[in-house]
Design a protein around this motif. Structure first.
Motif, PDB file in Angstrom:
ATOM      1  N   VAL A  13     -52.551  22.515 -45.860  1.00  0.00           N
ATOM      2  CA  VAL A  13     -51.231  22.329 -46.471  1.00  0.00           C
ATOM      3  C   VAL A  13     -50.700  23.671 -46.974  1.00  0.00           C
ATOM      4  O   VAL A  13     -49.518  23.989 -46.819  1.00  0.00           O
ATOM      5  N   VAL A  14     -51.582  24.475 -47.563  1.00  0.00           N
ATOM      6  CA  VAL A  14     -51.185  25.801 -48.050  1.00  0.00           C
ATOM      7  C   VAL A  14     -50.709  26.666 -46.892  1.00  0.00           C
ATOM      8  O   VAL A  14     -49.653  27.314 -46.968  1.00  0.00           O
ATOM      9  N   VAL A  15     -51.469  26.689 -45.808  1.00  0.00           N
ATOM     10  CA  VAL A  15     -51.129  27.529 -44.658  1.00  0.00           C
ATOM     11  C   VAL A  15     -49.759  27.160 -44.111  1.00  0.00           C
ATOM     12  O   VAL A  15     -48.911  28.028 -43.868  1.00  0.00           O
ATOM     13  N   PHE A  16     -49.518  25.860 -43.924  1.00  0.00           N
ATOM     14  CA  PHE A  16     -48.230  25.420 -43.372  1.00  0.00           C
ATOM     15  C   PHE A  16     -47.090  25.715 -44.340  1.00  0.00           C
ATOM     16  O   PHE A  16     -46.060  26.286 -43.959  1.00  0.00           O
ATOM     17  N   THR A  17     -47.256  25.315 -45.599  1.00  0.00           N
ATOM     18  CA  THR A  17     -46.158  25.433 -46.563  1.00  0.00           C
ATOM     19  C   THR A  17     -45.797  26.887 -46.833  1.00  0.00           C
ATOM     20  O   THR A  17     -44.616  27.229 -46.965  1.00  0.00           O
ATOM     21  N   ALA A  18     -46.799  27.756 -46.915  1.00  0.00           N
ATOM     22  CA  ALA A  18     -46.531  29.170 -47.172  1.00  0.00           C
ATOM     23  C   ALA A  18     -45.706  29.781 -46.044  1.00  0.00           C
ATOM     24  O   ALA A  18     -44.701  30.457 -46.282  1.00  0.00           O
ATOM     25  N   GLN A  19     -46.123  29.543 -44.810  1.00  0.00           N
ATOM     26  CA  GLN A  19     -45.400  30.135 -43.688  1.00  0.00           C
ATOM     27  C   GLN A  19     -44.020  29.506 -43.528  1.00  0.00           C
ATOM     28  O   GLN A  19     -43.054  30.180 -43.166  1.00  0.00           O
ATOM     29  N   PHE A  20     -43.912  28.211 -43.807  1.00  0.00           N
ATOM     30  CA  PHE A  20     -42.619  27.526 -43.752  1.00  0.00           C
ATOM     31  C   PHE A  20     -41.647  28.134 -44.751  1.00  0.00           C
ATOM     32  O   PHE A  20     -40.484  28.400 -44.429  1.00  0.00           O
ATOM     33  N   LEU A  21     -42.116  28.377 -45.971  1.00  0.00           N
ATOM     34  CA  LEU A  21     -41.259  28.911 -47.028  1.00  0.00           C
ATOM     35  C   LEU A  21     -40.733  30.291 -46.660  1.00  0.00           C
ATOM     36  O   LEU A  21     -39.534  30.576 -46.818  1.00  0.00           O
ATOM     37  N   VAL A  22     -41.618  31.148 -46.133  1.00  0.00           N
ATOM     38  CA  VAL A  22     -41.210  32.508 -45.784  1.00  0.00           C
ATOM     39  C   VAL A  22     -40.199  32.499 -44.641  1.00  0.00           C
ATOM     40  O   VAL A  22     -39.165  33.181 -44.682  1.00  0.00           O
ATOM     41  N   LEU A 120     -52.201  33.489 -43.307  1.00  0.00           N
ATOM     42  CA  LEU A 120     -52.948  33.597 -42.052  1.00  0.00           C
ATOM     43  C   LEU A 120     -54.367  34.090 -42.305  1.00  0.00           C
ATOM     44  O   LEU A 120     -55.313  33.663 -41.621  1.00  0.00           O
ATOM     45  N   ALA A 121     -54.562  34.953 -43.290  1.00  0.00           N
ATOM     46  CA  ALA A 121     -55.909  35.452 -43.596  1.00  0.00           C
ATOM     47  C   ALA A 121     -56.827  34.327 -44.064  1.00  0.00           C
ATOM     48  O   ALA A 121     -58.038  34.358 -43.819  1.00  0.00           O
ATOM     49  N   LEU A 122     -56.282  33.315 -44.728  1.00  0.00           N
ATOM     50  CA  LEU A 122     -57.100  32.183 -45.160  1.00  0.00           C
ATOM     51  C   LEU A 122     -57.777  31.517 -43.970  1.00  0.00           C
ATOM     52  O   LEU A 122     -58.929  31.074 -44.057  1.00  0.00           O
ATOM     53  N   ILE A 123     -57.068  31.423 -42.847  1.00  0.00           N
ATOM     54  CA  ILE A 123     -57.648  30.832 -41.641  1.00  0.00           C
ATOM     55  C   ILE A 123     -58.759  31.732 -41.120  1.00  0.00           C
ATOM     56  O   ILE A 123     -59.861  31.275 -40.780  1.00  0.00           O
ATOM     57  N   THR A 124     -58.487  33.027 -41.030  1.00  0.00           N
ATOM     58  CA  THR A 124     -59.444  33.973 -40.471  1.00  0.00           C
ATOM     59  C   THR A 124     -60.749  33.974 -41.255  1.00  0.00           C
ATOM     60  O   THR A 124     -61.838  34.007 -40.677  1.00  0.00           O
ATOM     61  N   VAL A 125     -60.659  33.934 -42.573  1.00  0.00           N
ATOM     62  CA  VAL A 125     -61.840  34.068 -43.422  1.00  0.00           C
ATOM     63  C   VAL A 125     -62.623  32.760 -43.523  1.00  0.00           C
ATOM     64  O   VAL A 125     -63.851  32.753 -43.525  1.00  0.00           O
ATOM     65  N   ASN A 126     -61.933  31.634 -43.582  1.00  0.00           N
ATOM     66  CA  ASN A 126     -62.584  30.382 -43.942  1.00  0.00           C
ATOM     67  C   ASN A 126     -62.943  29.471 -42.776  1.00  0.00           C
ATOM     68  O   ASN A 126     -63.773  28.581 -42.936  1.00  0.00           O
ATOM     69  N   LEU A 127     -62.321  29.661 -41.621  1.00  0.00           N
ATOM     70  CA  LEU A 127     -62.567  28.760 -40.496  1.00  0.00           C
ATOM     71  C   LEU A 127     -63.061  29.574 -39.313  1.00  0.00           C
ATOM     72  O   LEU A 127     -62.339  30.415 -38.778  1.00  0.00           O
ATOM     73  N   SER A 128     -64.296  29.298 -38.889  1.00  0.00           N
ATOM     74  CA  SER A 128     -64.922  30.138 -37.869  1.00  0.00           C
ATOM     75  C   SER A 128     -64.569  29.736 -36.451  1.00  0.00           C
ATOM     76  O   SER A 128     -64.700  30.527 -35.537  1.00  0.00           O
ATOM     77  N   GLY A 129     -64.129  28.530 -36.213  1.00  0.00           N
ATOM     78  CA  GLY A 129     -63.811  28.108 -34.850  1.00  0.00           C
ATOM     79  C   GLY A 129     -63.746  26.600 -34.748  1.00  0.00           C
ATOM     80  O   GLY A 129     -63.941  25.877 -35.720  1.00  0.00           O
ATOM     81  N   GLY A 130     -63.474  26.107 -33.553  1.00  0.00           N
ATOM     82  CA  GLY A 130     -63.463  24.683 -33.321  1.00  0.00           C
ATOM     83  C   GLY A 130     -62.119  24.045 -33.580  1.00  0.00           C
ATOM     84  O   GLY A 130     -61.115  24.715 -33.808  1.00  0.00           O
ATOM     85  N   PRO A 131     -62.054  22.701 -33.551  1.00  0.00           N
ATOM     86  CA  PRO A 131     -60.786  21.973 -33.677  1.00  0.00           C
ATOM     87  C   PRO A 131     -60.039  22.244 -34.975  1.00  0.00           C
ATOM     88  O   PRO A 131     -58.818  22.278 -34.980  1.00  0.00           O
ATOM     89  N   VAL A 132     -60.766  22.426 -36.075  1.00  0.00           N
ATOM     90  CA  VAL A 132     -60.072  22.644 -37.348  1.00  0.00           C
ATOM     91  C   VAL A 132     -59.345  23.985 -37.348  1.00  0.00           C
ATOM     92  O   VAL A 132     -58.219  24.097 -37.825  1.00  0.00           O
ATOM     93  N   ARG A 133     -59.975  25.013 -36.789  1.00  0.00           N
ATOM     94  CA  ARG A 133     -59.301  26.310 -36.710  1.00  0.00           C
ATOM     95  C   ARG A 133     -58.074  26.227 -35.807  1.00  0.00           C
ATOM     96  O   ARG A 133     -57.018  26.795 -36.115  1.00  0.00           O
ATOM     97  N   ALA A 134     -58.203  25.496 -34.686  1.00  0.00           N
ATOM     98  CA  ALA A 134     -57.050  25.312 -33.804  1.00  0.00           C
ATOM     99  C   ALA A 134     -55.930  24.576 -34.530  1.00  0.00           C
ATOM    100  O   ALA A 134     -54.754  24.906 -34.393  1.00  0.00           O
ATOM    101  N   ARG A 135     -56.308  23.565 -35.318  1.00  0.00           N
ATOM    102  CA  ARG A 135     -55.289  22.822 -36.078  1.00  0.00           C
ATOM    103  C   ARG A 135     -54.650  23.706 -37.134  1.00  0.00           C
ATOM    104  O   ARG A 135     -53.436  23.646 -37.374  1.00  0.00           O
ATOM    105  N   ALA A 136     -55.449  24.555 -37.780  1.00  0.00           N
ATOM    106  CA  ALA A 136     -54.907  25.460 -38.792  1.00  0.00           C
ATOM    107  C   ALA A 136     -53.919  26.441 -38.173  1.00  0.00           C
ATOM    108  O   ALA A 136     -52.843  26.701 -38.729  1.00  0.00           O
ATOM    109  N   LEU A 137     -54.264  26.993 -37.013  1.00  0.00           N
ATOM    110  CA  LEU A 137     -53.357  27.911 -36.341  1.00  0.00           C
ATOM    111  C   LEU A 137     -52.089  27.201 -35.888  1.00  0.00           C
ATOM    112  O   LEU A 137     -50.999  27.773 -35.899  1.00  0.00           O
TER     113      LEU A 137
END
Length: 502
Positions: A13-22, A120-137
């Motif tokens: 939610v943070v990733v989406f909302t932050a980029q949406f706001l900017v 975007l850095a939150l994704i890089t640091v916290n999600l190493s791969g797989g479906p969740v990382r794809a969903r985050a991106l």
């Protein structure tokens, strides 16, 4: 799914909302400009600062904003930036003088320069791969693409029915949602060995980028060959050249130049530059076409972007489902060429165009392509980047996109004006010809970006993902690991080469 899974969902939610706001605030004021001019007494010569004050500080401070998150903690920096953005939005909505609105917009841009790369850095640091990382991106891409489209939509509706001040105040509920999401869904992460902040590099790159953007804006408004425009470019290039030399020798540089030795990172930034040139031109010239050629009202022009929002969601879902299987390289080619096809279709509009027969189709094609491109671009730009440099890599991508949008739009505005002024027909036909030319050039830029990405990006990533080894080499230590889609801790096993790019 467990508490870790819930934490991941909140972070998304943070990733989406932050980029949406900017992204929202970059396009939100466009249709409201005439009302703002009337309400606060802006002159024709200084009205552009409502847009450009935000643009200058956002572009100039992106690298510094991303690095601050790496150095002082991403959660802490994100919270501070969101609070600052909200306060500036409130000031902008309550402004009674032109200078107040200009200053508030500059502060919004300053805050956004930290919000966007940290998201975007939150994704890089916290999600190493797989479906969740794809969903985050996908959600990061959705925030950027939908924020831009929604900005045009809301700008028209709010201006017509509620007044221009709500174009600024609409940020406040979004800021409130983002603050709650950060507080409940983001754990602090910082480098175990906290690097020193490269103050010299920060001053140089901020000054150089600001002068470069100012030169582009000056060239658009006063002529590309004017002496003051040329001087701005000379100073900008000289300062940025010194910045590169300083970074090459710095023990802990603001922007590690080794980032660009990664072909995926380099290709994603080249693509991002050209994607933004085409995307922003699409929003800008289609919006003008609707109002000045087809005589749409501001609200109707905004509503005409609804199909673009829908198509973007479709493109994001396509990319999310196929990112691991196809990889960023293939998706950038597909998405870029599809988006370019939509822009080229827009370029063929006639002054008598009907929405359902001539506007709906290119809106859907263009938006699907851009939606696919955003996900693949974010994946490639952070592929294998060390966790300690996650914010910097994110900021570099955002800088490339912002610079591409600024340069591309300025060049295409100049091209459109030249065609319009030399057209022999009436004013409506002349405007249509100018806008069509600009949209055709935007299509060429996006297609070129897709081809460049395919040439530069590796077929499969052989670069190790340093993010996954952050705890082993001491470069980055999150306070707690994030969960994958099964609710377990972030996977530290080797990931297949295709997944490393995801």
């Amino acid at each position: 799914m467990g508490s870790d899974s819930r934490l991941v969902n909140r972070m998304l939610v943070v990733v989406f909302t932050a980029q949406f706001l900017v992204a929202l605030d970059i396009s939100l004021v466009n249709i409201a400009l005439p009302s703002i001019q009337e309400g606060l007494g802006f002159t024709e010569s200084n009205l552009h600062w409502v847009v450009n004050a935000y643009l200058l500080t956002f572009s100039g401070f992106l690298l510094l904003g991303g690095r601050l998150g790496d150095v002082f903690g991403r959660r802490r920096v994100l919270l501070g930036a969101v609070v600052l953005f909200g306060a500036a939005s409130l000031w902008a909505g309550l402004a009674t003088h032109a200078w107040e609105l200009g200053a508030a917009r500059a502060i919004q841009g300053l805050a956004a320069a930290a919000i966007s790369p940290v998201a975007l850095a939150l994704i890089t640091v916290n999600l190493s791969g797989g479906p969740v990382r794809a969903r985050a991106l996908a959600l990061w891409g959705a925030g950027g693409a939908l924020g831009g489209a929604a900005g045009v939509l809301l700008s028209g509706l709010l201006t017509e029915f509620m007044g221009w001040r709500w174009v600024m105040l609409i940020n406040l509920p979004i800021v409130a949602v983002l603050l709650f999401a950060v507080l409940s869904g983001v754990r602090e992460s910082r480098a175990e060995h906290r690097p020193r902040l490269d103050v010299t590099g920060a001053v140089l790159v901020t000054t150089g980028m600001s002068l470069l953007i100012l030169g582009v804006l000056r060239g658009e408004g006063g002529g590309w060959t004017a002496p003051d425009t040329a001087l701005l470019f000379v100073f900008a290039v000289a300062i940025l050249a010194v910045f590169v030399l300083v970074e090459h020798r710095a023990p802990e540089p603001l922007m590690p130049l080794t980032l660009f030795t990664r072909r995926a990172v380099l290709g994603a930034n080249l693509f991002g530059f050209l994607l933004s040139a085409g995307q922003l031109a699409g929003f800008f010239f289609v919006s003008l076409y609707l109002q000045r050629v087809l005589d749409y009202s501001p609200a109707l022009a905004g509503a005409a972007f609804l199909p673009f929002c829908a198509g973007t969601v479709v493109g994001l879902r396509i990319a999310m489902r196929n990112l691991e299987r196809l990889g960023p390289r293939t998706l950038l080619l597909i998405g870029g060429l599809t988006g370019a096809a939509g822009l080229a279709w827009f370029a063929g509009l006639s002054p008598e165009a009907e929405f359902f027969t001539q506007l709906l189709g290119p809106s859907m094609v263009c938006s699907v392509g851009i939606g696919v491109s955003f996900v693949a671009m974010g994946a490639a730009a952070t592929s294998g980047v060390p966790a300690r440099d996650a914010g910097t890599a994110s900021a570099v991508l955002n800088s490339s996109r912002q610079l591409g949008g600024s340069v591309g739009l300025a060049v295409l505005v100049t091209a459109a004006a030249h065609v319009t002024s030399s057209h022999d027909g009436d004013m409506v036909a002349a405007l249509a010809a100018g806008y069509s030319t600009a949209l055709a050039l935007a299509a060429v830029a996006l297609a070129a970006g897709a081809l460049l990405a395919v040439i530069v990006l590796p077929r499969s990533s052989s670069e190790p993902s340093d993010v996954q080894r952050g705890d082993e080499d001491g470069t980055d230590t999150p306070d707690a690991g994030m969960a994958d889609d099964r609710g377990s801790q972030a996977d530290t096993r080797p990931v297949k080469t295709r997944a490393e790019s995801c």
